[in-house]
Write a protein that holds these residues in place. Structure first.
Motif, PDB file in Angstrom:
ATOM      1  N   ASP A 109       0.845  -1.195   0.000  1.00 42.73           N
ATOM      2  CA  ASP A 109       0.000   0.000   0.000  1.00 42.73           C
ATOM      3  C   ASP A 109       0.885   1.252   0.000  1.00 42.73           C
ATOM      4  N   PRO A 110       1.609   1.489  -1.100  1.00 45.63           N
ATOM      5  CA  PRO A 110       2.568   2.606  -1.142  1.00 45.63           C
ATOM      6  C   PRO A 110       1.878   3.974  -1.083  1.00 45.63           C
ATOM      7  N   TRP A 111       2.642   4.986  -0.688  1.00 44.63           N
ATOM      8  CA  TRP A 111       2.142   6.349  -0.645  1.00 44.63           C
ATOM      9  C   TRP A 111       3.250   7.309  -1.031  1.00 44.63           C
ATOM     10  N   LYS A 112       2.871   8.560  -1.239  1.00 45.60           N
ATOM     11  CA  LYS A 112       3.809   9.597  -1.661  1.00 45.60           C
ATOM     12  C   LYS A 112       3.893  10.695  -0.604  1.00 45.60           C
ATOM     13  N   GLU A 113       4.791  11.643  -0.839  1.00 45.18           N
ATOM     14  CA  GLU A 113       4.918  12.796   0.049  1.00 45.18           C
ATOM     15  C   GLU A 113       3.552  13.461   0.236  1.00 45.18           C
ATOM     16  N   ASN A 114       3.314  13.940   1.438  1.00 46.33           N
ATOM     17  CA  ASN A 114       2.082  14.641   1.814  1.00 46.33           C
ATOM     18  C   ASN A 114       0.820  13.784   1.771  1.00 46.33           C
ATOM     19  N   GLU A 115       0.955  12.455   1.593  1.00 44.18           N
ATOM     20  CA  GLU A 115      -0.196  11.549   1.654  1.00 44.18           C
ATOM     21  C   GLU A 115      -0.301  10.871   3.017  1.00 44.18           C
ATOM     22  N   ALA A 116       0.822  10.704   3.683  1.00 46.50           N
ATOM     23  CA  ALA A 116       0.874  10.142   5.033  1.00 46.50           C
ATOM     24  C   ALA A 116       2.253  10.492   5.606  1.00 46.50           C
ATOM     25  N   PRO A 117       2.299  11.000   6.812  1.00 46.03           N
ATOM     26  CA  PRO A 117       3.582  11.426   7.373  1.00 46.03           C
ATOM     27  C   PRO A 117       4.322  10.322   8.135  1.00 46.03           C
ATOM     28  N   PHE A 118       5.601  10.536   8.261  1.00 47.04           N
ATOM     29  CA  PHE A 118       6.391   9.788   9.232  1.00 47.04           C
ATOM     30  C   PHE A 118       6.416  10.631  10.503  1.00 47.04           C
ATOM     31  N   VAL A 119       6.547   9.948  11.631  1.00 44.04           N
ATOM     32  CA  VAL A 119       6.658  10.631  12.915  1.00 44.04           C
ATOM     33  C   VAL A 119       8.028  10.296  13.483  1.00 44.04           C
ATOM     34  N   LYS A 120       8.771  11.323  13.849  1.00 43.18           N
ATOM     35  CA  LYS A 120      10.090  11.161  14.470  1.00 43.18           C
ATOM     36  C   LYS A 120       9.936  11.379  15.963  1.00 43.18           C
ATOM     37  N   ILE A 121      10.398  10.405  16.735  1.00 41.53           N
ATOM     38  CA  ILE A 121      10.355  10.518  18.195  1.00 41.53           C
ATOM     39  C   ILE A 121      11.750  10.855  18.709  1.00 41.53           C
ATOM     40  N   THR A 122      11.846  11.941  19.437  1.00 44.71           N
ATOM     41  CA  THR A 122      13.077  12.326  20.120  1.00 44.71           C
ATOM     42  C   THR A 122      12.934  11.920  21.583  1.00 44.71           C
ATOM     43  N   PRO A 123      13.650  10.880  22.009  1.00 38.87           N
ATOM     44  CA  PRO A 123      13.522  10.398  23.389  1.00 38.87           C
ATOM     45  C   PRO A 123      14.025  11.422  24.407  1.00 38.87           C
ATOM     46  N   LYS A 124      13.286  11.521  25.520  1.00 42.96           N
ATOM     47  CA  LYS A 124      13.680  12.397  26.627  1.00 42.96           C
ATOM     48  C   LYS A 124      14.037  11.586  27.869  1.00 42.96           C
ATOM     49  N   THR A 125      13.307  10.479  28.097  1.00 42.12           N
ATOM     50  CA  THR A 125      13.600   9.584  29.222  1.00 42.12           C
ATOM     51  C   THR A 125      13.470   8.153  28.732  1.00 42.12           C
ATOM     52  N   LYS A 126      14.118   7.229  29.451  1.00 42.63           N
ATOM     53  CA  LYS A 126      14.022   5.815  29.104  1.00 42.63           C
ATOM     54  C   LYS A 126      14.250   4.965  30.334  1.00 42.63           C
ATOM     55  N   ILE A 127      13.727   3.757  30.248  1.00 43.35           N
ATOM     56  CA  ILE A 127      13.999   2.725  31.246  1.00 43.35           C
ATOM     57  C   ILE A 127      13.993   1.409  30.498  1.00 43.35           C
ATOM     58  N   SER A 128      14.852   0.486  30.925  1.00 40.77           N
ATOM     59  CA  SER A 128      14.876  -0.828  30.268  1.00 40.77           C
ATOM     60  C   SER A 128      15.112  -1.906  31.320  1.00 40.77           C
ATOM     61  N   TRP A 129      14.743  -3.117  30.968  1.00 37.64           N
ATOM     62  CA  TRP A 129      14.995  -4.244  31.856  1.00 37.64           C
ATOM     63  C   TRP A 129      15.079  -5.530  31.050  1.00 37.64           C
ATOM     64  N   GLY A 130      15.731  -6.519  31.642  1.00 35.89           N
ATOM     65  CA  GLY A 130      15.845  -7.838  31.044  1.00 35.89           C
ATOM     66  C   GLY A 130      16.849  -7.958  29.920  1.00 35.89           C
ATOM     67  N   LEU A 131      17.637  -6.937  29.691  1.00 33.84           N
ATOM     68  CA  LEU A 131      18.594  -6.956  28.572  1.00 33.84           C
ATOM     69  C   LEU A 131      19.990  -7.375  29.006  1.00 33.84           C
ATOM     70  N   GLY A 132      20.150  -7.607  30.301  1.00 33.81           N
ATOM     71  CA  GLY A 132      21.445  -7.929  30.903  1.00 33.81           C
ATOM     72  C   GLY A 132      22.138  -9.056  30.292  1.00 33.81           C
TER      73      GLY A 132
END
Length: 132
Positions: A109-132
């Motif tokens: 289901d392809p699209w072109k510019e201005n038909e659907a946007p990408f959203v960029k997330i700039t992280p401010k906080t994080k937490i993780s677990w189980g990756l040890g």
């Protein structure tokens, strides 16, 4: 800029699905999305007529959870951050190429510019677990 550990970055690059939480007028909304992670930023695509888009237009704050649940071996990275829309231009084209190669649903289901946007997330906080 928020830094991710080597283990967090590896986990985030190995996965492609997460849950996105947005909020408008004190009403939370959560949705599963496919994402791409690069250089400490997350990217996902949405349509203009979605609740995610409407919420993010009013309130650019977001939370995401990338997690795998296995009994006794739960792994997760949870991030809070802010968003910007990428609707056209070189960055849109680069992201579109990445998503096109990575996800069958984009090729179907392809699209072109201005038909659907990408959203960029700039992280401010994080937490993780189980990756040890």
């Amino acid at each position: 800029m928020l830094k991710f550990t080597i283990k967090e970055s590896k986990f985030l690059k190995e996965n492609e699905g997460c849950r996105i939480a947005t909020c408008a007028k004190d009403v939370p909304h959560i949705a599963p999305v496919s994402y791409y992670f690069e250089d400490g930023f997350f990217y996902f695509a949405t349509d203009y007529d979605t609740k995610k888009y409407a919420n993010l237009k009013k309130n650019d704050k977001v939370a995401i959870s990338v997690d795998l649940y296995l009994p006794g071996k739960h792994k997760a990275v949870v991030v809070q951050g802010s968003t910007t829309f990428i609707e056209k231009g070189l960055q849109f084209k680069k992201l579109y190429e990445i998503f096109y190669k990575k996800f069958a649903w984009v090729r179907e289901d392809p699209w072109k510019e201005n038909e659907a946007p990408f959203v960029k997330i700039t992280p401010k906080t994080k937490i993780s677990w189980g990756l040890g």
